[in-house]
Design an enzyme around this catalytic site. Structure first.
Site, PDB file in Angstrom:
ATOM      1  N   ILE B  49       0.855  -1.195   0.000  1.00 17.81           N
ATOM      2  CA  ILE B  49       0.000   0.000   0.000  1.00 17.81           C
ATOM      3  C   ILE B  49       0.893   1.247   0.000  1.00 17.81           C
ATOM      4  O   ILE B  49       1.836   1.339   0.776  1.00 17.81           O
ATOM      5  CB  ILE B  49      -0.959   0.012   1.216  1.00 17.81           C
ATOM      6  CG1 ILE B  49      -1.927  -1.174   1.102  1.00 17.81           C
ATOM      7  CG2 ILE B  49      -1.716   1.336   1.308  1.00 17.81           C
ATOM      8  CD1 ILE B  49      -2.874  -1.316   2.270  1.00 17.81           C
ATOM      9  N   HIS B  51       0.822   4.631   1.118  1.00 19.75           N
ATOM     10  CA  HIS B  51       0.024   5.414   2.057  1.00 19.75           C
ATOM     11  C   HIS B  51       0.060   6.893   1.725  1.00 19.75           C
ATOM     12  O   HIS B  51       0.999   7.372   1.096  1.00 19.75           O
ATOM     13  CB  HIS B  51       0.570   5.228   3.484  1.00 19.75           C
ATOM     14  CG  HIS B  51       0.621   3.791   3.926  1.00 19.75           C
ATOM     15  ND1 HIS B  51      -0.471   3.144   4.423  1.00 19.75           N
ATOM     16  CD2 HIS B  51       1.641   2.896   3.937  1.00 19.75           C
ATOM     17  CE1 HIS B  51      -0.126   1.901   4.732  1.00 19.75           C
ATOM     18  NE2 HIS B  51       1.153   1.721   4.439  1.00 19.75           N
TER      19      HIS B  51
END
Lengths: 116, 482, 423
Positions: B49, B51
């Site tokens: 991911i 972020h």
């Protein structure tokens, strides 16, 4: 001495127990039909198996080629036969059914190629 | 003996990002890593991911670097040919307690400088992500949260750095760092010594051990285990957005995330450990994941899992990113406290570290020949039939499909082996091209890849490993001793 | 791009594809093509060097390669074309073409009148059953180990534990023992053997390899290479029982935990799959839900005997051939085959009642082992066929016939069930 076998004659797979002194069978128990008797007698006195393995193959597509015994071998000779076959090499061209070892360990059984 | 300007210890996301950044200058840079491949320990098992930093602790270095890194990925992914999607994330409140925390989290996001978040009603959340729990009370939409292939990112950083002159020494363990007149001078490894002016400690989980070598260790690092499920591609409840739980007093919760390759990821656990090599997945951990993720995504079922894995996040005590030059040991720069956000932050940490090096007196002369673009391994699967046909005519190895689950050809595997940071193990091939990540998990392709590796590297097949030495796949030809 | 057209195209040259191709040709079609991804015909049979093949069809005991050769030997004389080392990547069922690649011809765009799916199956993996523990080298599916050993001539370990009592696992236990390795245990989560009894006797009992039923592996240890596995007893819900665990030192774990039909291409062709078999839903002529596409062998449902695969594939090949020749079978009625009590699935899943009446064989698996039972096929409350079995077992496929003259008795549904259990 007692020994139990799973009968392979039919899918029922009876657990058949043989009671014997030495090679003399005294009692056979657990068989649901009479076909179990010759099966366990053979299994007890003289069990035999087809041996399948590979041997080294020089110049072939793969480094090993599959082989088998052309008849069942005495079960107690299987590992001795493996020792022989571990040292066996054959050369291409290889043909299906070609004899790799004749009369292996004086058993009267030949080892033949099963792949070409 | 050649004197390096900079030795980077650790070839994870942070180490390789710094290497790539430094390759923009006329410098002698070397990356050393104990593993047989780049990818580090924590980076290669990261969730992938990217972020935004919306939930970081405002005012921290982590907040600053993660928030700064996120917008860099559009360009970076294009330059480095790394699969990246800004899919967006939904912070999902399921209970009333969680729902009541949303305004605070929204405000925190603003404090971190992430202003493009949106409050969602339950209906809005459901329409953004139809698979979300019908129990949803509301949420926060974080549109710039993204997903990347973390393996490819690290390989790409490293390859691009190598293209631009950075050297790599893999399977090389740093044993000691020697000083001369209070300044780093030599890095001692298990295969020899390296003379250098600067050392960057980007060793992730092992930053404490490296720091001890120069007596600069005022912290400890322990691993925090994160177990994950990877799901099959073909499941009826695939999601398009990352579903994040609302962190509560009791639990940080588990997330569900799409991946760039189409396999949903669910997890992670958070288990504090001592052993830095405890990569074991546990029955309890897996159970906890399912239970927790079902709150967000009720359909999640372990039956649809294709595999499970775990990663170890470096957890520093005291907490917090600490990236600075040592005042006592000249030439030593510690990049410590970088935790699971490190894959994201790698992009900005690189520039941050270059500034520190400049402050410490490293002269930065731009390299005229720097080539920012890296072209990845041929994406056979994405080519049209006509393109595939032409490629095979040029090089017939592309006509041999080795991995049927992910459609990977022998030509691509040869590319992976022959590239600047060449793959040397089954896992290294898997990370670059994904054979073995599909439904059959390598059952069909691994015997073939072992043979291709052996042939291309001109070594016996018995020496081919899964990952590092000691993980050989085969125990030798049949009939040992004959 | 290489373009060509055939009457019947068969994907896969294992026992299913070979039998289908031969029958398709024998009914009189002109052009039949087999597309095979490996370098030789025979499929998985090439690595199954053990005996046990052909007992039903040839009345003799052959090894896998020999069994395959009985069919391979007919391919050339019959004039069947073969593309080896060729991977089919896509099927466009609307314009009846498939796309494949190989080294020599690049992309091959092949048209068909009938297509036979015969891609076989793959092995269930560690990931699919989520065995906890580390991820070291030394974990193989049994078939992968079989390929390394029997084809490539490598050894994959020294001390083994095998999870699952599937046939390949037991056969590998014997093979490894013959090669000098030590097989320390075969561990099976179910209370019964999932493979054939014959293999337990000749592969495990012959070599004193212990079999632990109702046990599973709860942990794998080892950082680089497997060092040990933890075995535990399971309860009736198949959950490990705390306190029953023990460790077995080994460097290799083999998995023989099931096979899954390989239907990725079928999905691309939009063929409907059965959620239980995970293979295409077929009618008795092995036609799938998509016209002109047939399926047979392990892609359809996992068989325990290659002989069954051959019989089923001969049907598929024959009707694929007739279809290519333009013969149509107009259904007057379709009967759904419904698995009744104790029955897990039935293949074919649907029967078409047409003008042309032939005996129809139903293949099915039971859910639990039992002794002295009667199997029954019924429709509209009426018994269509009955058969007595001394023993039934989920590991052994059952077969029953519906006689041609009974076909008119079929309603919209037929039910196969275990009618009576005599203890």
């Amino acid at each position: 001495m007692q020994k139990t076998f799973t009968c392979l004659i039919c899918p029922v797979g009876c657990e058949i127990t043989v009671t014997a002194t030495g090679d003399t069978i005294e009692r056979i128990e657990g068989h649901e039909c009479k076909r179990g008797i010759p099966y366990v007698t053979d299994e007890f006195l003289n069990p035999k198996r087809i041996l399948t393995t590979t041997v080294k193959a020089d110049g072939a597509q793969f480094p090993v080629v599959s082989v088998r015994s052309d008849k069942p071998l005495p079960k107690n000779k299987i590992f001795d036969c493996m020792e022989v076959l571990k040292k066996t090499r054959i050369k291409a061209p290889i043909t299906m059914g070609q004899v790799v070892v004749e009369d292996i360990l004086d058993t009267g059984v030949n080892i033949i190629v099963t792949r070409c | 003996m050649e004197i390096m300007d900079v030795v980077i210890i650790g070839a994870g996301a942070v180490g390789t990002a710094i290497a790539r950044e430094l390759s923009k200058y006329e410098l002698n840079v070397l990356v050393v890593d104990k593993n047989e491949d780049v990818g580090g320990d924590a980076s290669k098992s990261n969730s992938g991911i990217i972020h935004t930093g919306y939930d970081a602790t405002p005012g921290t270095l982590e907040s600053r670097l993660v928030v700064a890194a996120n917008p860099m990925y559009d360009k970076l992914a294009r330059e480095l040919d790394v699969p990246f999607t800004r899919c967006g994330a939904i912070l999902t409140a399921v209970s009333q307690e969680e729902y009541e925390l949303l305004p605070e989290l929204f405000r925190k996001s603003h404090e971190n400088g992430v202003y493009d978040v949106e409050m969602l009603t339950a209906e809005q959340a459901k329409s953004l992500e139809p698979q979300i729990s019908p129990e949803v009370k509301g949420g926060i939409y974080i549109p710039r949260e993204g997903i990347i292939d973390p393996f490819t990112l690290v390989v790409a950083y490293a390859e691009n750095a190598a293209m631009n002159g950075v050297k790599f020494m893999l399977s090389t363990k740093v044993i000691d760092i020697h000083l001369e007149d209070g300044r780093v001078s030599r890095v001692v490894t298990d295969i020899g010594e390296i003379l250098t002016r600067f050392v960057i400690n980007a060793a992730g989980l092992y930053t404490d051990e490296i720091a001890k070598m120069v007596n600069q260790c005022d912290f400890t690092v322990h691993p925090r285990k994160g177990q994950f499920y990877i799901m099959e591609k073909d499941i009826p409840y695939n999601i398009e957005k990352i579903l994040l739980p609302v962190p509560t007093k009791h639990s940080k919760g588990k997330l569900a995330s799409p991946t760039v390759h189409g396999n949903m990821l669910i997890g992670p656990t958070a288990e504090d450990l001592e052993d830095k090599e405890d990569y074991a997945v546990t029955a309890e951990g897996l159970e906890e994941i399912i239970e927790s993720v079902r709150r967000l995504l009720p359909a999640a079922s372990p039956k649809d899992s294709i595999t499970q894995y775990c990663g170890l996040r470096p957890t520093k005590t005291p907490e917090g990113y600490k990236i600075e030059a040592s005042e006592e040991v000249q030439g030593y720069i510690g990049v410590t406290g970088v935790r699971s956000t490190g894959v994201t932050a790698s992009a900005s940490i690189a520039g941050y570290v270059v500034d520190i090096l400049a402050d410490e007196g490293l002269e930065l002369k731009p390299k005229v020949s720097f080539e920012p673009y890296r072209i990845g391994i041929t994406k056979f699967n994405e080519l049209s039939w006509k393109e595939k046909d032409e490629l095979i005519r040029q090089n017939p190895f592309y006509g041999h499909v080795v991995c049927r689950c992910e459609t990977v050809t022998e030509g691509q595997i040869i590319e992976a082996i022959q590239r600047p940071i060449g793959a040397r193990s089954l896992d290294a091939i898997k990370r670059r091209l994904r054979p073995g990540t599909g439904r059959c998990q390598g059952g069909f392709c691994s015997p073939r890849i072992v043979e291709i590796l052996a042939r291309e590297l001109n070594v016996p097949a018995e020496t081919i490993t899964k990952h590092r030495k000691g993980s050989e796949i085969l125990t030798g030809p049949n009939r040992l001793g004959v | 791009m290489f373009e060509t057209n055939y009457d019947v195209v068969i994907i896969g040259a294992g026992p299913a594809g070979l039998a289908a191709a031969i029958e398709a040709k024998k009914v009189g079609t002109q052009k039949v093509l087999i597309v095979e991804r490996d370098h030789a015909l025979g499929g998985i049979l090439q690595q199954c060097i053990h005996p046990g093949f052909g007992l039903h069809i040839f009345n003799e005991e052959l090894t896998g390669p020999e069994y395959a050769y009985r069919f391979i030997g007919q391919i050339k004389p019959l004039g069947i074309d073969v593309l080896l080392n060729t991977m089919v990547l896509d099927i466009h069922s609307d314009d009846k073409r498939l796309y494949a690649v190989n080294r020599e011809r690049g992309v091959c765009n092949i048209g068909y009148k009938s297509l036979v799916l015969a891609m076989g199956c793959r092995e269930r993996t560690r990931g699919a059953i989520a065995i906890p523990g580390t991820r070291p080298a030394g974990i193989f599916t049994a078939g992968t180990a079989q390929r390394y050993i029997n084809m490539q001539g490598y050894m994959v370990g020294r001390e083994f534990v095998i999870l699952g009592s599937g046939d390949i696992g037991m056969i590998m236990a014997r093979r490894l023992t013959l090669e000098g390795a030590k097989v320390k245990a075969v561990v099976e989560i179910m209370p019964y053997l999932t493979g054939l009894t014959r293999n337990k006797v000749q592969c495990l009992d012959d070599f004193d390899i212990p079999l632990f039923l109702k046990h599973t592996i709860t942990d794998i240890k080892g950082k680089n290479r497997v060092e040990k596995v933890t075995v535990a007893q399971v309860d009736d819900n198949l959950c490990p029982i705390k306190g029953t665990e023990w460790d077995i030192d080994c460097d290799t774990l083999l998995l023989s935990v099931g096979l899954i039909p390989e239907n990725e291409l079928s999905k691309k062709a939009q063929v409907k799959l059965d959620p239980i078999t995970l293979g295409p839903i077929v009618k008795q002529r092995m036609e799938t839900s998509i016209k002109n596409i047939y399926a047979c062998g392990n892609v359809l449902h996992v068989n325990d005997l290659a002989d069954n695969v051959t019989v089923e594939s001969q049907i598929a090949g024959m009707y694929a051939g007739l279809n290519a020749l333009g013969k149509e079978f107009k259904p007057r009625k379709v009967t759904e085959c419904i698995p009744g009590e104790y029955i897990r699935y039935i293949v074919p899943q649907k029967l078409e009642v047409t003008e042309d009446r032939q005996d129809i064989s139903l293949y099915f698996r039971v859910k639990e082992p039992a002794r002295n039972v009667t199997l029954e096929i019924s429709s509209k409350g009426e018994t269509i066929a009955r058969a007595r079995r001394q023993k039934i077992n989920p590991g052994e496929m059952e077969k029953m016939k519906i006689k041609a003259d009974a076909i008119d008795k079929l309603g919209d549904e037929l039910i196969v069930s275990v009618a009576e259990v005599k203890s």
